[in-house]
Design an enzyme around this catalytic site. Sequence first.
Site, PDB file in Angstrom:
ATOM      1  N   PRO A   1       0.615  -1.276   0.024  1.00 39.57           N
ATOM      2  CA  PRO A   1       0.106  -0.089  -0.101  1.00 39.57           C
ATOM      3  C   PRO A   1       0.848   1.244  -0.013  1.00 39.57           C
ATOM      4  CG  PRO A   1      -1.010  -1.659   1.637  1.00 39.57           C
ATOM      5  CD  PRO A   1       0.446  -2.042   1.254  1.00 39.57           C
ATOM      6  N   TYR A   2       1.886   1.383   0.819  1.00 38.21           N
ATOM      7  CA  TYR A   2       2.697   2.314   0.862  1.00 38.21           C
ATOM      8  C   TYR A   2       3.564   2.575  -0.418  1.00 38.21           C
ATOM      9  CZ  TYR A   2       6.585   5.677   2.351  1.00 38.21           C
ATOM     10  OH  TYR A   2       7.626   6.479   2.810  1.00 38.21           O
TER      11      TYR A   2
END
Length: 246
Positions: free
Chosen positions: A154-155
């Site tokens: 996600p990052y």
Amino acid sequence: MSTRTPQRVALVGGGSGGIGQAVVHRLAADGYAVAVHYAGNQSTADGMVAAILAKGGHAIAVGGDIADETAMEAAFDAVEEAFGGIDVVVNTAGIMALGPIADYDLDAFDRIIRTNVRGTFVISQQAARRVRPGGAIINFSTSVTRAQFPGYGPYAASKAAVEGLTLILARELRGKDITANTVAPGPTATPLFLHGKDEQTIANLAQAVPLERLGRPDDIAETVAFLAGPARWVNGQTLYTNGGLA
């Protein structure tokens, strides 16, 4: 605070954070008037401003959620009112919550996207409208977009969006004499990076770098100072400041 207009003015988003602090102090040492942006840590920002003023520099603190366009418009207004304009905008603000994609909480994902993607967009939009000719816009990504560590999905997705946004912004600023680049740090010893990691994990990440250490915030600030000032022929690029990680 003196109201004398300095040679150049910089606004540092996330300036009260780890890398942000190093960027603020480096730009102040280079003679910039600096606006230290904070989201929730006003006391730290105020302390940084006081330290810069005590050395004869120029600084103010500006607060607000970077994803809130009204708050950021007010922050940019405050900088222009204090110093007469803005030459450099650096956005180091960001959040990171790790976890495998298959099990990742979507509310956490939405928070990452709001801060890292929408926040960067809001800051970039204001910067594109306000930075003076000869200026620079510097956003932040991560070397994980290339290193591809598990758990960072996600990052890394949010930061890949930042890279794409910034590269297109550089082309859209044609004719304005404003550069737009992205800095992509590797493992750097900041509270954001160290949070939740045990000593062995940190040691392994340090050893993954050919220079066999974690980056320091000052290492990243060096790259920002280069892009903010002398690097007028570096534009529309992502600079991987990571000691050779990937």
